[in-house]
Design a protein around this motif. Sequence first.
Motif, PDB file in Angstrom:
ATOM      1  N   TRP A 127      38.093 -27.160 -17.288  1.00 54.26           N
ATOM      2  CA  TRP A 127      36.723 -27.561 -18.049  1.00 54.26           C
ATOM      3  C   TRP A 127      35.822 -26.531 -17.693  1.00 54.26           C
ATOM      4  N   TYR A 128      35.920 -25.898 -16.826  1.00 54.19           N
ATOM      5  CA  TYR A 128      34.753 -24.828 -16.212  1.00 54.19           C
ATOM      6  C   TYR A 128      34.763 -23.574 -17.478  1.00 54.19           C
ATOM      7  N   ALA A 129      35.762 -23.353 -18.072  1.00 54.90           N
ATOM      8  CA  ALA A 129      35.908 -22.514 -19.027  1.00 54.90           C
ATOM      9  C   ALA A 129      34.845 -22.732 -20.096  1.00 54.90           C
ATOM     10  N   ALA A 130      34.543 -23.945 -20.355  1.00 51.98           N
ATOM     11  CA  ALA A 130      33.588 -24.420 -21.584  1.00 51.98           C
ATOM     12  C   ALA A 130      32.243 -24.783 -21.159  1.00 51.98           C
ATOM     13  N   TRP A 131      32.401 -24.988 -19.721  1.00 48.05           N
ATOM     14  CA  TRP A 131      30.819 -25.235 -19.237  1.00 48.05           C
ATOM     15  C   TRP A 131      30.150 -24.383 -18.619  1.00 48.05           C
ATOM     16  N   TRP A 132      30.750 -23.195 -18.249  1.00 48.85           N
ATOM     17  CA  TRP A 132      29.911 -22.189 -17.425  1.00 48.85           C
ATOM     18  C   TRP A 132      28.964 -21.428 -18.487  1.00 48.85           C
ATOM     19  N   LYS A 133      27.695 -21.551 -17.899  1.00 45.81           N
ATOM     20  CA  LYS A 133      26.496 -21.038 -18.538  1.00 45.81           C
ATOM     21  C   LYS A 133      25.875 -19.680 -18.129  1.00 45.81           C
ATOM     22  N   HIS A 134      26.063 -19.447 -16.760  1.00 45.51           N
ATOM     23  CA  HIS A 134      25.630 -18.159 -16.173  1.00 45.51           C
ATOM     24  C   HIS A 134      26.735 -17.706 -15.293  1.00 45.51           C
ATOM     25  N   VAL A 135      26.701 -16.335 -14.856  1.00 44.08           N
ATOM     26  CA  VAL A 135      27.458 -16.060 -13.738  1.00 44.08           C
ATOM     27  C   VAL A 135      26.598 -14.861 -12.850  1.00 44.08           C
ATOM     28  N   ARG A 136      26.942 -14.739 -11.602  1.00 46.77           N
ATOM     29  CA  ARG A 136      26.374 -13.829 -10.812  1.00 46.77           C
ATOM     30  C   ARG A 136      27.371 -13.157  -9.968  1.00 46.77           C
ATOM     31  N   PHE A 137      27.370 -11.610 -10.146  1.00 48.87           N
ATOM     32  CA  PHE A 137      28.408 -11.012  -9.270  1.00 48.87           C
ATOM     33  C   PHE A 137      27.835 -10.392  -8.084  1.00 48.87           C
TER      34      PHE A 137
END
Length: 271
Positions: A80-90
Amino acid sequence: MLEFSILAILATCIAGMMTRAQSRKRKREALLPVWERENGKNEIEKWLEGFLAKLKRTSTRTEKCRLILAVERMQFEDDWYAAWWKHVRFGEENVKILDTGINVGKKDLQKIKITEFQKELLKSNASLKNQLIGHSEIKEEKGEWQIPAELKTKIISEGGEALIFSEKFGICENAVRVQIFDPFLFSNNFGLNFLTWKINFEKDYEQATNKEQSGKANQMPKYKNIIKNFVNIELFHKKDLKKEDCIGMGHNYGKGWRRFENCFEGRKNWN
Protein backbone atom coordinates in the motif's frame (compact mmCIF):
# COMPACT_ATOMS: atom_id res chain seq x y z
CA MET A 1 56.51 -51.09 -37.81
CA LEU A 2 53.21 -52.79 -38.53
CA GLU A 3 52.07 -52.03 -35.00
CA PHE A 4 52.89 -48.36 -35.43
CA SER A 5 50.99 -48.32 -38.73
CA ILE A 6 47.93 -49.87 -37.09
CA LEU A 7 48.12 -47.35 -34.24
CA ALA A 8 48.42 -44.50 -36.72
CA ILE A 9 45.38 -45.75 -38.66
CA LEU A 10 43.38 -46.12 -35.44
CA ALA A 11 44.34 -42.60 -34.33
CA THR A 12 43.34 -41.22 -37.73
CA CYS A 13 40.02 -43.08 -37.62
CA ILE A 14 39.26 -41.87 -34.10
CA ALA A 15 40.14 -38.28 -35.04
CA GLY A 16 37.91 -38.55 -38.11
CA MET A 17 35.04 -39.95 -36.05
CA MET A 18 35.41 -37.14 -33.52
CA THR A 19 35.42 -34.54 -36.29
CA ARG A 20 32.27 -36.03 -37.84
CA ALA A 21 30.59 -36.23 -34.43
CA GLN A 22 31.40 -32.58 -33.76
CA SER A 23 30.12 -31.65 -37.21
CA ARG A 24 26.84 -33.50 -36.58
CA LYS A 25 26.53 -31.80 -33.19
CA ARG A 26 27.00 -28.37 -34.79
CA LYS A 27 24.34 -29.17 -37.38
CA ARG A 28 21.92 -30.34 -34.69
CA GLU A 29 22.66 -27.20 -32.65
CA ALA A 30 21.96 -25.02 -35.69
CA LEU A 31 18.45 -26.48 -35.89
CA LEU A 32 17.72 -25.75 -32.23
CA PRO A 33 16.29 -22.43 -31.00
CA VAL A 34 19.09 -20.29 -29.62
CA TRP A 35 17.76 -20.61 -26.04
CA GLU A 36 18.18 -24.41 -26.23
CA ARG A 37 21.75 -24.37 -27.51
CA GLU A 38 24.76 -25.14 -25.36
CA ASN A 39 26.23 -21.66 -25.89
CA GLY A 40 22.84 -19.99 -26.28
CA LYS A 41 23.48 -17.19 -23.78
CA ASN A 42 26.72 -16.26 -25.53
CA GLU A 43 24.84 -16.03 -28.82
CA ILE A 44 22.08 -13.92 -27.26
CA GLU A 45 24.67 -11.64 -25.66
CA LYS A 46 26.44 -11.12 -28.98
CA TRP A 47 23.11 -10.23 -30.62
CA LEU A 48 22.12 -8.03 -27.66
CA GLU A 49 25.21 -5.82 -27.83
CA GLY A 50 24.55 -5.03 -31.48
CA PHE A 51 20.82 -4.57 -30.96
CA LEU A 52 21.07 -2.23 -27.95
CA ALA A 53 23.66 -0.09 -29.72
CA LYS A 54 21.01 0.76 -32.33
CA LEU A 55 18.40 1.95 -29.81
CA LYS A 56 18.28 5.72 -29.36
CA ARG A 57 15.79 8.03 -27.69
CA THR A 58 15.43 11.47 -26.18
CA SER A 59 13.97 12.42 -22.82
CA THR A 60 12.56 15.64 -21.38
CA ARG A 61 12.66 14.38 -17.82
CA THR A 62 15.18 15.42 -15.16
CA GLU A 63 17.40 13.79 -12.54
CA LYS A 64 14.62 14.45 -10.02
CA CYS A 65 12.18 12.56 -12.24
CA ARG A 66 14.62 9.67 -12.44
CA LEU A 67 14.87 9.53 -8.65
CA ILE A 68 11.09 9.49 -8.27
CA LEU A 69 10.83 6.65 -10.77
CA ALA A 70 13.63 4.81 -8.97
CA VAL A 71 11.62 5.03 -5.74
CA GLU A 72 8.57 3.63 -7.54
CA ARG A 73 10.66 0.58 -8.47
CA MET A 74 11.67 -0.11 -4.86
CA GLN A 75 10.27 -2.96 -2.80
CA PHE A 76 8.11 -1.58 0.04
CA GLU A 77 7.44 -3.55 3.20
CA ASP A 78 3.74 -2.90 2.60
CA ASP A 79 2.41 -2.79 -0.97
CA TRP A 80 0.00 0.00 0.00
CA TYR A 81 2.94 2.35 0.57
CA ALA A 82 3.50 2.42 -3.19
CA ALA A 83 0.15 4.20 -3.52
CA TRP A 84 0.31 6.23 -0.30
CA TRP A 85 3.70 7.89 -0.40
CA LYS A 86 3.70 11.61 -1.18
CA HIS A 87 7.31 12.67 -0.57
CA VAL A 88 10.78 11.19 -0.17
CA ARG A 89 14.00 12.48 1.33
CA PHE A 90 17.37 10.99 0.38
CA GLY A 91 20.01 10.91 3.12
CA GLU A 92 23.50 9.45 3.02
CA GLU A 93 22.53 5.78 3.16
CA ASN A 94 18.73 5.65 3.33
CA VAL A 95 15.73 7.17 1.63
CA LYS A 96 12.83 8.11 3.88
CA ILE A 97 9.37 7.42 2.43
CA LEU A 98 6.78 9.93 3.67
CA ASP A 99 3.03 10.30 3.49
CA THR A 100 2.34 14.00 4.03
CA GLY A 101 -1.38 13.88 3.27
CA ILE A 102 -3.99 15.52 5.51
CA ASN A 103 -5.14 13.47 8.51
CA VAL A 104 -2.47 10.85 7.99
CA GLY A 105 -1.82 8.78 11.09
CA LYS A 106 1.64 7.61 10.02
CA LYS A 107 3.80 10.23 8.32
CA ASP A 108 7.05 8.25 8.12
CA LEU A 109 6.11 5.14 6.20
CA GLN A 110 9.49 3.48 5.81
CA LYS A 111 13.24 3.89 5.49
CA ILE A 112 14.90 1.97 2.66
CA LYS A 113 18.57 1.57 1.88
CA ILE A 114 19.57 3.67 -1.13
CA THR A 115 20.43 1.60 -4.20
CA GLU A 116 23.68 1.98 -6.10
CA PHE A 117 21.78 3.41 -9.04
CA GLN A 118 20.17 6.07 -6.84
CA LYS A 119 23.61 6.94 -5.48
CA GLU A 120 24.79 7.53 -9.05
CA LEU A 121 21.84 9.86 -9.66
CA LEU A 122 22.57 11.79 -6.46
CA LYS A 123 26.22 12.15 -7.48
CA SER A 124 25.15 13.79 -10.72
CA ASN A 125 22.93 16.26 -8.83
CA ALA A 126 23.97 16.59 -5.19
CA SER A 127 21.33 19.28 -4.54
CA LEU A 128 18.68 16.54 -4.51
CA LYS A 129 20.14 15.06 -1.34
CA ASN A 130 18.28 15.92 1.91
CA GLN A 131 15.63 17.67 -0.16
CA LEU A 132 11.93 16.91 0.21
CA ILE A 133 10.93 15.54 -3.20
CA GLY A 134 7.25 15.23 -4.06
CA HIS A 135 5.82 12.22 -5.85
CA SER A 136 3.81 14.59 -8.04
CA GLU A 137 6.91 16.52 -9.16
CA ILE A 138 7.63 14.07 -11.95
CA LYS A 139 7.35 15.75 -15.34
CA GLU A 140 5.47 14.51 -18.37
CA GLU A 141 7.72 12.65 -20.77
CA LYS A 142 7.83 14.25 -24.22
CA GLY A 143 10.90 12.43 -25.46
CA GLU A 144 10.78 10.15 -28.47
CA TRP A 145 12.39 7.04 -29.85
CA GLN A 146 14.86 7.64 -32.67
CA ILE A 147 14.74 4.36 -34.53
CA PRO A 148 17.23 3.73 -37.35
CA ALA A 149 15.85 2.73 -40.74
CA GLU A 150 17.13 -0.84 -40.44
CA LEU A 151 14.95 -1.39 -37.35
CA LYS A 152 11.88 0.57 -38.46
CA THR A 153 10.86 -2.18 -40.85
CA LYS A 154 10.85 -4.63 -37.93
CA ILE A 155 8.60 -2.61 -35.61
CA ILE A 156 5.38 -4.32 -34.53
CA SER A 157 4.34 -1.67 -32.02
CA GLU A 158 5.87 1.60 -30.81
CA GLY A 159 4.95 3.36 -27.57
CA GLY A 160 6.35 5.98 -25.22
CA GLU A 161 8.47 3.63 -23.14
CA ALA A 162 8.22 0.35 -25.04
CA LEU A 163 9.02 -1.02 -28.46
CA ILE A 164 8.14 -4.37 -30.00
CA PHE A 165 10.17 -5.74 -32.90
CA SER A 166 10.11 -8.87 -35.00
CA GLU A 167 13.49 -10.55 -34.91
CA LYS A 168 14.84 -13.76 -36.38
CA PHE A 169 17.04 -16.07 -34.31
CA GLY A 170 18.25 -18.82 -36.61
CA ILE A 171 15.14 -20.44 -38.07
CA CYS A 172 12.85 -18.96 -35.39
CA GLU A 173 10.97 -15.70 -35.87
CA ASN A 174 10.21 -13.99 -32.58
CA ALA A 175 8.81 -10.82 -31.10
CA VAL A 176 11.24 -8.80 -28.97
CA ARG A 177 9.73 -6.31 -26.54
CA VAL A 178 11.95 -3.59 -25.08
CA GLN A 179 10.67 -1.75 -22.00
CA ILE A 180 12.55 1.11 -20.31
CA PHE A 181 12.09 2.07 -16.66
CA ASP A 182 14.66 4.88 -16.52
CA PRO A 183 13.86 7.71 -18.98
CA PHE A 184 17.52 8.41 -19.82
CA LEU A 185 18.14 4.85 -20.97
CA PHE A 186 19.41 4.81 -24.59
CA SER A 187 19.73 8.61 -24.60
CA ASN A 188 23.02 10.44 -25.16
CA ASN A 189 23.44 10.56 -21.37
CA PHE A 190 22.96 6.85 -20.81
CA GLY A 191 24.36 4.70 -23.57
CA LEU A 192 25.53 1.12 -23.92
CA ASN A 193 28.81 1.85 -22.13
CA PHE A 194 26.89 2.39 -18.87
CA LEU A 195 24.94 -0.86 -19.10
CA THR A 196 25.25 -4.39 -17.90
CA TRP A 197 22.62 -7.12 -18.08
CA LYS A 198 21.38 -10.48 -16.93
CA ILE A 199 20.09 -12.98 -19.49
CA ASN A 200 17.45 -15.41 -18.26
CA PHE A 201 16.23 -18.40 -20.26
CA GLU A 202 12.99 -20.21 -19.53
CA LYS A 203 14.92 -23.10 -17.95
CA ASP A 204 16.45 -20.67 -15.42
CA TYR A 205 13.06 -20.21 -13.77
CA GLU A 206 11.28 -22.55 -11.42
CA GLN A 207 7.89 -21.83 -12.96
CA ALA A 208 5.96 -19.53 -15.27
CA THR A 209 3.10 -17.54 -13.81
CA ASN A 210 1.02 -14.43 -14.35
CA LYS A 211 1.00 -11.41 -12.03
CA GLU A 212 -2.09 -12.51 -10.08
CA GLN A 213 -0.48 -15.84 -9.16
CA SER A 214 3.07 -14.63 -8.59
CA GLY A 215 4.83 -15.03 -5.28
CA LYS A 216 8.43 -14.97 -4.12
CA ALA A 217 9.57 -17.95 -6.18
CA ASN A 218 11.93 -17.64 -9.14
CA GLN A 219 9.35 -17.12 -11.89
CA MET A 220 9.17 -16.45 -15.61
CA PRO A 221 6.50 -13.80 -16.39
CA LYS A 222 3.51 -15.14 -18.32
CA TYR A 223 1.14 -13.02 -20.42
CA LYS A 224 -2.30 -14.06 -21.62
CA ASN A 225 -1.70 -12.82 -25.19
CA ILE A 226 1.58 -14.69 -25.59
CA ILE A 227 1.95 -18.42 -26.19
CA LYS A 228 5.55 -18.63 -25.00
CA ASN A 229 8.07 -16.33 -23.35
CA PHE A 230 11.54 -17.78 -23.96
CA VAL A 231 14.05 -15.15 -22.86
CA ASN A 232 14.04 -12.30 -20.35
CA ILE A 233 16.91 -9.80 -20.34
CA GLU A 234 17.23 -7.43 -17.40
CA LEU A 235 19.23 -4.22 -17.88
CA PHE A 236 21.19 -2.55 -15.07
CA HIS A 237 23.57 0.35 -14.58
CA LYS A 238 27.10 -1.07 -14.60
CA LYS A 239 27.75 0.38 -11.12
CA ASP A 240 24.82 -1.66 -9.81
CA LEU A 241 27.00 -4.66 -9.00
CA LYS A 242 24.28 -6.43 -7.00
CA LYS A 243 21.77 -5.87 -9.81
CA GLU A 244 19.19 -4.42 -7.41
CA ASP A 245 17.44 -1.96 -9.71
CA CYS A 246 16.33 -3.17 -13.13
CA ILE A 247 16.15 -0.07 -15.36
CA GLY A 248 15.02 -1.81 -18.53
CA MET A 249 13.91 -5.19 -19.77
CA GLY A 250 13.71 -7.17 -22.96
CA HIS A 251 11.42 -10.12 -23.62
CA ASN A 252 11.75 -12.67 -26.41
CA TYR A 253 8.39 -14.19 -27.31
CA GLY A 254 8.15 -17.42 -29.25
CA LYS A 255 5.49 -19.19 -31.28
CA GLY A 256 2.26 -17.31 -31.55
CA TRP A 257 3.81 -13.85 -31.49
CA ARG A 258 1.49 -12.86 -34.35
CA ARG A 259 -1.25 -12.90 -31.74
CA PHE A 260 0.82 -10.30 -29.91
CA GLU A 261 1.00 -8.17 -33.07
CA ASN A 262 -2.75 -8.40 -33.63
CA CYS A 263 -3.40 -7.48 -30.01
CA PHE A 264 -1.67 -4.13 -30.50
CA GLU A 265 -2.76 -3.42 -34.08
CA GLY A 266 -3.35 0.31 -34.41
CA ARG A 267 -2.29 1.09 -30.83
CA LYS A 268 0.86 3.07 -31.51
CA ASN A 269 0.77 4.86 -28.15
CA TRP A 270 0.82 1.66 -26.12
CA ASN A 271 3.42 1.62 -23.31
